[in-house]
Design a protein around this motif. Structure first.
Motif, PDB file in Angstrom:
ATOM      1  N   ILE A 110      26.517  -2.933  30.257  1.00 30.90           N
ATOM      2  CA  ILE A 110      26.881  -1.686  30.935  1.00 30.90           C
ATOM      3  C   ILE A 110      26.204  -0.498  30.254  1.00 30.90           C
ATOM      4  O   ILE A 110      25.642   0.380  30.917  1.00 30.90           O
ATOM      5  CB  ILE A 110      28.409  -1.506  30.942  1.00 30.90           C
ATOM      6  CG1 ILE A 110      29.060  -2.575  31.826  1.00 30.90           C
ATOM      7  CG2 ILE A 110      28.788  -0.110  31.440  1.00 30.90           C
ATOM      8  CD1 ILE A 110      30.573  -2.626  31.718  1.00 30.90           C
ATOM      9  N   CYS A 111      26.241  -0.480  28.931  1.00 33.58           N
ATOM     10  CA  CYS A 111      25.598   0.615  28.188  1.00 33.58           C
ATOM     11  C   CYS A 111      24.092   0.612  28.408  1.00 33.58           C
ATOM     12  O   CYS A 111      23.468   1.672  28.569  1.00 33.58           O
ATOM     13  CB  CYS A 111      25.918   0.500  26.700  1.00 33.58           C
ATOM     14  SG  CYS A 111      27.638   0.850  26.285  1.00 33.58           S
ATOM     15  N   GLY A 114      23.426   1.970  31.819  1.00 31.85           N
ATOM     16  CA  GLY A 114      23.698   3.402  31.817  1.00 31.85           C
ATOM     17  C   GLY A 114      22.583   4.205  31.176  1.00 31.85           C
ATOM     18  O   GLY A 114      22.177   5.259  31.693  1.00 31.85           O
ATOM     19  N   LEU A 117      19.466   4.254  33.505  1.00 35.10           N
ATOM     20  CA  LEU A 117      19.644   5.149  34.650  1.00 35.10           C
ATOM     21  C   LEU A 117      19.616   6.612  34.215  1.00 35.10           C
ATOM     22  O   LEU A 117      19.022   7.460  34.892  1.00 35.10           O
ATOM     23  CB  LEU A 117      20.957   4.830  35.359  1.00 35.10           C
ATOM     24  CG  LEU A 117      21.049   3.448  36.015  1.00 35.10           C
ATOM     25  CD1 LEU A 117      22.444   3.214  36.574  1.00 35.10           C
ATOM     26  CD2 LEU A 117      20.000   3.299  37.122  1.00 35.10           C
ATOM     27  N   ALA A 118      20.249   6.912  33.086  1.00 41.85           N
ATOM     28  CA  ALA A 118      20.267   8.291  32.595  1.00 41.85           C
ATOM     29  C   ALA A 118      18.858   8.767  32.252  1.00 41.85           C
ATOM     30  O   ALA A 118      18.490   9.918  32.536  1.00 41.85           O
ATOM     31  CB  ALA A 118      21.180   8.397  31.374  1.00 41.85           C
ATOM     32  N   TYR A 174      31.018   8.441  45.811  1.00 34.55           N
ATOM     33  CA  TYR A 174      30.198   8.803  44.650  1.00 34.55           C
ATOM     34  C   TYR A 174      29.850  10.291  44.615  1.00 34.55           C
ATOM     35  O   TYR A 174      29.095  10.723  43.753  1.00 34.55           O
ATOM     36  CB  TYR A 174      28.903   7.972  44.644  1.00 34.55           C
ATOM     37  CG  TYR A 174      29.177   6.492  44.670  1.00 34.55           C
ATOM     38  CD1 TYR A 174      29.408   5.784  43.498  1.00 34.55           C
ATOM     39  CD2 TYR A 174      29.257   5.808  45.880  1.00 34.55           C
ATOM     40  CE1 TYR A 174      29.706   4.431  43.522  1.00 34.55           C
ATOM     41  CE2 TYR A 174      29.558   4.447  45.916  1.00 34.55           C
ATOM     42  CZ  TYR A 174      29.780   3.771  44.735  1.00 34.55           C
ATOM     43  OH  TYR A 174      30.087   2.428  44.765  1.00 34.55           O
ATOM     44  N   LEU A 194      26.539   8.919  38.664  1.00 32.80           N
ATOM     45  CA  LEU A 194      26.278   7.909  37.636  1.00 32.80           C
ATOM     46  C   LEU A 194      27.571   7.554  36.909  1.00 32.80           C
ATOM     47  O   LEU A 194      27.829   6.381  36.612  1.00 32.80           O
ATOM     48  CB  LEU A 194      25.232   8.426  36.645  1.00 32.80           C
ATOM     49  CG  LEU A 194      24.967   7.543  35.419  1.00 32.80           C
ATOM     50  CD1 LEU A 194      24.514   6.149  35.822  1.00 32.80           C
ATOM     51  CD2 LEU A 194      23.936   8.207  34.506  1.00 32.80           C
ATOM     52  N   GLY A 195      28.396   8.553  36.632  1.00 31.03           N
ATOM     53  CA  GLY A 195      29.679   8.294  35.989  1.00 31.03           C
ATOM     54  C   GLY A 195      30.568   7.392  36.824  1.00 31.03           C
ATOM     55  O   GLY A 195      31.251   6.501  36.296  1.00 31.03           O
ATOM     56  N   LEU A 198      29.230   3.851  36.512  1.00 33.40           N
ATOM     57  CA  LEU A 198      29.596   3.277  35.214  1.00 33.40           C
ATOM     58  C   LEU A 198      31.075   2.878  35.193  1.00 33.40           C
ATOM     59  O   LEU A 198      31.444   1.837  34.630  1.00 33.40           O
ATOM     60  CB  LEU A 198      29.300   4.277  34.097  1.00 33.40           C
ATOM     61  CG  LEU A 198      27.818   4.567  33.827  1.00 33.40           C
ATOM     62  CD1 LEU A 198      27.677   5.712  32.835  1.00 33.40           C
ATOM     63  CD2 LEU A 198      27.110   3.325  33.306  1.00 33.40           C
ATOM     64  N   TYR A 199      31.921   3.690  35.810  1.00 30.21           N
ATOM     65  CA  TYR A 199      33.354   3.387  35.873  1.00 30.21           C
ATOM     66  C   TYR A 199      33.582   2.068  36.606  1.00 30.21           C
ATOM     67  O   TYR A 199      34.368   1.220  36.158  1.00 30.21           O
ATOM     68  CB  TYR A 199      34.082   4.532  36.583  1.00 30.21           C
ATOM     69  CG  TYR A 199      35.590   4.411  36.605  1.00 30.21           C
ATOM     70  CD1 TYR A 199      36.370   5.081  35.670  1.00 30.21           C
ATOM     71  CD2 TYR A 199      36.236   3.640  37.575  1.00 30.21           C
ATOM     72  CE1 TYR A 199      37.760   4.983  35.691  1.00 30.21           C
ATOM     73  CE2 TYR A 199      37.618   3.526  37.604  1.00 30.21           C
ATOM     74  CZ  TYR A 199      38.372   4.202  36.658  1.00 30.21           C
ATOM     75  OH  TYR A 199      39.745   4.094  36.683  1.00 30.21           O
TER      76      TYR A 199
END
Length: 223
Positions: A110-111, A114, A117-118, A174, A194-195, A198-199
């Motif tokens: 997941i990290c 993330g 994508l960031a 979203y 994006l948050g 991730l959730y």
């Protein structure tokens, strides 16, 4: 074999309200590509020419984005009256398919997703491009576990076409508060989305749900 311009269609790999996506072969460059066509009914009406002009303009802007976390735009053209976009073909699945299939990702993965994508969004925002529709269906997971954001440029354009009929800009689950309220939108709307992504990856659930757009809007704006 059907052709779109010089591109030889291999198979249809996706379809939606606004168009279809094909895997095709570019015989000139000797590579497989993905082609997104826009359905005729999506561009009918008095604003059809303006839509075409904006489609080409947005596609060209997206074509200037060169980043490993963004699906590359190779070409944009029109065939028999149908605008189409030629993109890098990414063999793999959408993140939506991964999550909807019940697959749970560990925290390290997941990290990793993330961060990828960031970094891609940061690059796009530095180049003055906002996606406006970040969601798992627009995130491709390649065979080498890299993730790539698709539909830069045309996601924004297709949303604008729908908005002209009075609908909301973006995918409600979203969307950032400013997308519901009609305020100025910038890269922070992409980061909000994006948050949410991730959730979902971390918990298996979406943070804002409801049985109508209004109920989702209330939760997003007032939380």
């Amino acid at each position: 074999m059907q052709n779109i311009g010089r591109y030889e269609i291999i198979e249809q790999i996706g379809a939606g309200a606004m168009g279809r996506v094909y895997r095709a072969r570019d015989p000139l460059m000797g590579r497989d590509v993905a082609i997104k066509t826009i359905l005729a009914q999506a561009i009918e009406g008095p604003d059809a020419q303006e839509f075409r002009d904006r489609f080409f303009r947005e596609a060209k802007a997206a074509g200037r984005l060169v980043h490993p976390g963004i699906v590359t735009v190779h070409d944009v053209s029109e065939f028999e009256g149908t605008p189409f976009l030629v993109m890098e073909y990414v063999a793999g699945r959408t993140l939506h398919a991964v999550l909807s299939g019940g697959e749970r990702l560990d925290i390290d993965r997941i990290c990793d997703i993330g961060v990828q994508l960031a970094e891609a969004l940061n690059y796009a925002h530095q180049n003055s491009v906002v996606h406006r529709d970040i969601k798992p269906a627009n995130i491709l997971v390649a065979g080498d576990q890299r993730v790539k954001i698709a539909d830069f440029g045309i996601a924004k354009l297709l949303e604008s076409q729908v908005t002209a009929t009075g609908h909301l800009l973006g995918t409600p689950l979203y969307m950032a508060p400013e997308q519901f309220t009609g305020a100025q939108i910038d890269g922070r709307a992409d980061l909000f989305a994006l948050g949410v992504v991730l959730y979902w990856m971390a918990t298996g659930d979406k943070p804002f749900t409801g049985d109508s757009i209004l109920s989702i809007q209330y939760k997003v704006v007032n939380t």
